[in-house]
Design a protein around this motif. Structure first.
Motif: not given
Length: 75
Positions: A7-8, A10-12, A14
């Protein structure tokens, strides 16, 4: 790799994509790039402060004043 790490990442990814897009949209410029979304539910102006009322009569009156100022002086 744990679920949290994914998740981290993916967020980075994005955020990197948003930054890249913002850089492309603003380059070249001297202003800093802002990728943070700062929208709120609050109105842009206080509810008690309404925009001025403009009617046709006022527009015509102001247009007449501008036209008179633009007229060359006949001397």
């Amino acid at each position: 790799m744990t679920h949290t790490d994914e998740k981290t990442m993916k967020k980075k990814a994005e955020l990197d994509e948003e930054l890249e897009s913002a850089l492309e949209a603003t380059f070249p410029a001297s202003d800093a790039v802002a990728i943070e979304k700062t929208t709120t539910d609050a109105p842009d102006r206080p509810l008690h402060r309404r925009p001025p009322k403009i009617d046709r009569k006022l527009v015509d009156k102001l247009a007449k004043k501008v036209a008179e100022k633009k007229k060359p002086d006949a001397a």
